[in-house]
Each structure stands twice: as C-alpha cells, then as structure tokens.
Design a protein around this motif. Structure first.
Motif, PDB file in Angstrom:
ATOM      1  N   THR A 104       6.769  30.477  -2.198  1.00 57.77           N
ATOM      2  CA  THR A 104       7.300  29.510  -3.261  1.00 57.77           C
ATOM      3  C   THR A 104       8.579  29.262  -3.000  1.00 57.77           C
ATOM      4  O   THR A 104       8.974  28.058  -2.828  1.00 57.77           O
ATOM      5  CB  THR A 104       7.479  30.106  -4.724  1.00 57.77           C
ATOM      6  N   ASP A 150       0.890  26.813   4.008  1.00 53.86           N
ATOM      7  CA  ASP A 150       1.270  27.764   2.951  1.00 53.86           C
ATOM      8  C   ASP A 150       0.499  28.756   3.470  1.00 53.86           C
ATOM      9  O   ASP A 150      -0.773  28.643   3.297  1.00 53.86           O
ATOM     10  CB  ASP A 150       0.933  27.146   1.810  1.00 53.86           C
ATOM     11  N   LYS A 207       1.811  40.210  -0.247  1.00 63.01           N
ATOM     12  CA  LYS A 207       0.210  39.798  -0.191  1.00 63.01           C
ATOM     13  C   LYS A 207      -0.163  40.302   1.289  1.00 63.01           C
ATOM     14  O   LYS A 207      -1.356  40.184   1.749  1.00 63.01           O
ATOM     15  CB  LYS A 207      -0.018  38.313  -0.122  1.00 63.01           C
TER      16      LYS A 207
HETATM   17  N1  PLP Z   1       0.300  29.919  -2.271  1.00 63.29           N
HETATM   18  C1  PLP Z   1      -0.634  30.646  -2.264  1.00 63.29           C
HETATM   19  C2  PLP Z   1      -2.261  30.031  -1.521  1.00 63.29           C
HETATM   20  C3  PLP Z   1      -0.748  31.792  -3.183  1.00 63.29           C
HETATM   21  O1  PLP Z   1      -1.828  32.272  -3.243  1.00 63.29           O
HETATM   22  C4  PLP Z   1       0.481  32.241  -3.739  1.00 63.29           C
HETATM   23  C5  PLP Z   1       0.402  33.349  -4.656  1.00 63.29           C
HETATM   24  O2  PLP Z   1      -0.540  33.664  -5.282  1.00 63.29           O
HETATM   25  C6  PLP Z   1       1.488  31.203  -3.502  1.00 63.29           C
HETATM   26  C7  PLP Z   1       1.593  30.472  -2.781  1.00 63.29           C
HETATM   27  C8  PLP Z   1       3.130  31.636  -4.066  1.00 63.29           C
HETATM   28  O3  PLP Z   1       3.391  33.035  -3.664  1.00 63.29           O
HETATM   29  P1  PLP Z   1       4.654  33.634  -4.370  1.00 63.29           P
HETATM   30  O4  PLP Z   1       4.447  33.930  -5.768  1.00 63.29           O
HETATM   31  O5  PLP Z   1       4.609  34.932  -3.595  1.00 63.29           O
HETATM   32  O6  PLP Z   1       5.713  32.872  -3.932  1.00 63.29           O
END
Ligand code: PLP
Length: 412
Positions: A101, A206, A232
């Motif tokens: 994010t 992403d 993740k």
């Molecule tokens: N994009 C995808 C595909 C995700 O699965 C996630 C989290 O679930 C995010 C972005 C956001 O990740 P973060 O909350 O670690 O910034």
C-alpha cells in the motif's frame, strides 16, 4: 530448517520452523488457511527480530559507534537480498516501504503528481485490491486524470481484448495486480507491461500475492515499478519494498520530507539525497527490514519451484474436494492460479461460515477481501477464502471439508 530432496518438501520439518502453528484453537489443532492475508513467520525471522533488539539495537547510517555500524550493515544487507530476490539491476532501485500500500501511494504521490495531469489516462483492473484503486482515484481527483478499468470474465481472468481497447495515446500509466488476492488468478503481466510500453505508458505491478509463489525477475518482466509486502512472504509486517527503474526514480520528486532523505538543509533551500535514501525519510522499521532477509533466505532455501509444486498440489486437492460439496460454488476458476480457493455456499452467509470454522480451529478469511468492485462484478457481497502456504497439508484440507459439512448441518 530441513529440506528433503529435489522438488519434494518435508512439510513436517517445515512446520517445526513455525512456532505459531503448534497450538490448539477451540480445543483442536490450529489449521491456518489465512495466508493471503499474512503468512506465519519461521523461527529464523523471529530470532532475527529479537537478535537485533537484544544484540545491536541502534539507529542506522549516521552513527559511528559499533552498534550503529552493525545495524547499518544488517539493514543494507536486506536491500541487497531484495535486489537479488527481484533480480533488479541496481541496488539503489530498491526503496524500503511499509508495504505494498505504501509503495503504491509513493508512486501515485510522486510520479503521479509530477507526470500525470488533466485528461491523462490511468488503467487498473476490476480485480485490484483497494490499495491499487484508491491512491489512483485520489490522484485523479486532484489532477483531473481519467481512471479506466480492465474487466474480468466469469472465471476471473482479465479480458485482454478489452485491455487493448482501453489503451490509447492518452494512456500514461497502467497499474495492475500480478496475482489476485481474492480469486488467486495469475495475470499475464508480461503481456500487459509490453502493451502498455508500446503506447508509452509506465507500469506498476502489485506483487503482494506473487512473491511467495512465483519467481520474480524485474529485468525480464520489465515493469517500471514493482511493489510487495514482506509479511505475505514469511517476513514481518510493516515492511515492504518498491522496485523502480533507476532513471524513473531519479526523475521523481521525493515524497515524505525529513531526516535521511536530504543532502543539505537551509531555511532557504533543501537539496535531496541520492537514491534510494531520497524516498526513505525518518527512522525506518530497522528490525523488520533486517528480519526480511531471513524470510527471503528461508524461501530461497526451500526453493520457489518446490514451494509452487507443493502449493499447486494443495490447490488441486482443495479444488476437487470443495467441488464435491453440494451448494458450494468456487469464485475464481482461472487456469493460471495460485493456491487460493474462494467460495460461496447456497443460503449461508460467509461470516457464519468463518465463525463456525473458527469454532473448529480453522482460520479462513471472509468478506470482500478489500476488493469490493470485484465482489460487485460477481454479484456477491463476499466469499470465504482459504489460502495455502508451504506449511499446509492435504490433511488440513480434509479438516476444512469436514468443517464445511458441519457448517451446512448447523445452518441449513
Ligand atoms: N495488493 C494485494 C493483491 C494484496 O493482497 C494486499 C494485501 O492483502 C495488498 C495489496 C496490500 O498489502 P499491504 O496491506 O501489505 O500494504
């Protein structure tokens, strides 16, 4: 950590590396199927965190004392580890962030605000996580850009012919997810990137759900930006990275102002630091950055191909097993998928499914998965999602199936 021979992982040995897995929930052995939200952490990562705080806690870069130098060395070692992990050409192309994010917001707020203006078109897709929608909407509101959206078909695949139609001479930016967190779909990002470049647009990928399952080579893929989150990928929360092509990052203004991102400050004028520090204002998550290299090493030692083979087996097993449950419908049946199964059940709300599974010690995610427009596309409010990682087993999937039969018994 122990790995048995070629392409076969010793799941029992791997499970011993993850202390959190060995507990009872509601009197049953925990089954952790919420890996797309965050993976569990191996002991090596946990030890790295405590090792830093117990052994060499100090602020980085400007210190000249022993602890500061040790912390700085360990901190920068992660940058090199990420460079290798992504196969980036230059180490200064790796910017530490708080996660995916944060990386997307950085690009929208720096590249976007400098280079995108009235009438410029930004393309995203229907299956984006909110974190790859909202920053672009905010930019469009401020700068008068136009947001265009690639549709998905009933299987959960992007409709590439529609993507081609969206590309125009006003397309300046394409930002798409590599792997859908809600459906598991692996998108053909190389094709998407090449087509965007053909019209002169920049591309952000992403990679939040991709990095723990797929080999990433940013030089071969050729995105201008690639973002991911360590949590993740068996690493800590609040830590991630933005890869950007050096010449693109150099052309971008800094975002957050403060210590570390400057060369010289006077009240009249401030000059900014070189890459990557220009984008790293303030004291970072030092311990989490350091621990991330242990997560990458863990994944490397197991081998991405072995991990993928294991997870694909789990995906095939789960797809088969769940399909045999009457009234259960899978949402997201693309040919190219990672190990995520999302589903709805006739007459039963996903929240009830989650609660009843939890009562049996099974952790799944329910709801819209931060992809409300995607849920709307499928005409549903949410799904139940089970997402598998390297430590999961087919026996655990059997527990899920039994759990779902119990859900039906209780709810119908
Ligand atoms: N994009 C995808 C595909 C995700 O699965 C996630 C989290 O679930 C995010 C972005 C956001 O990740 P973060 O909350 O670690 O910034």
């Amino acid at each position: 950590m122990q790995v048995v021979s070629h392409e076969i992982l010793d799941t029992e040995a791997i499970r011993r590396d993850f202390p959190v897995l060995h507990q009872k929930v509601s009197g049953r052995d925990l089954v952790y199927f919420d890996n797309a939200a965050t993976t569990q952490k191996p002991k090596a990562v946990i030890d790295a965190l405590t090792g830093y705080y117990e052994g060499y806690n100090a602020n980085i870069h400007r210190g000249i004392h022993h602890l500061a130098e040790k912390a700085t060395g360990a901190f920068e070692a992660t940058r090199i580890a990420i460079q290798r992990f992504l196969n980036a050409a230059h180490v200064e192309e790796i910017i530490f962030t708080y996660g995916t994010t944060d990386g997307i917001n950085l690009v929208a707020q720096t590249y976007g605000r400098k280079f995108l203006g009235e009438g410029d078109e930004i393309i995203i897709s229907t299956m984006e996580h909110h974190s790859n929608i909202v920053p672009w909407q905010m930019l469009c509101e401020e700068r008068g850009c136009v947001l265009k959206v690639i549709p998905v078909d009933d299987n959960g695949d992007l409709i590439l012919e529609e993507y081609e139609k969206l590309l125009t001479d006003r397309t300046r930016f394409v930002s798409v997810v590599y792997v859908s967190n809600a459906l598991g779909t692996i998108n053909p990002v190389k094709t998407i990137i090449d087509k965007a470049h053909a019209v002169g647009a920049k591309v952000l990928i992403d990679g939040a759900q991709a990095t723990s399952h797929l080999d990433i080579d940013v030089q071969a893929l050729d995105p201008d930006f690639f973002v991911f989150s360590a949590h993740k990928l068996y690493g800590p929360t609040g830590m991630g990275a933005l890869y950007g092509k050096r010449e693109v990052l150099e052309a971008m203004p800094p975002w957050r102002g403060g210590g570390e991102m400057i060369k010289e400050v006077t009240f009249e004028k401030t000059t900014y630091n070189d890459l990557p520090y220009k984008f790293e204002a303030g004291t970072p998550n030092i311990a989490d950055v350091i621990a991330t290299q242990y997560a990458l090493e863990y994944v490397d030692t197991l081998g991405k191909k072995n991990i993928a083979a294991h997870e694909n087996q789990l995906l095939a097993y789960a797809t088969d097993a769940l399909s045999s449950i009457d009234g259960l419908r899978l949402v997201g049946t693309a040919k190219e998928k990672i190990s995520v199964v999302s589903f709805v059940m006739d007459g039963i709300h996903h929240q009830d499914i989650g609660v009843i599974l939890d009562q049996q010690g099974i952790a799944v995610r329910t709801g819209h998965h931060c992809t409300q427009p995607l849920m709307r596309r499928f005409g549903i409010a949410g799904t139940t999602r089970a997402s598998f990682a390297v430590y999961n087993t087919t026996e655990e999937i059997d527990r899920l199936v039994q759990g779902l039969h119990r859900v039906k018994k209780m709810m119908l």
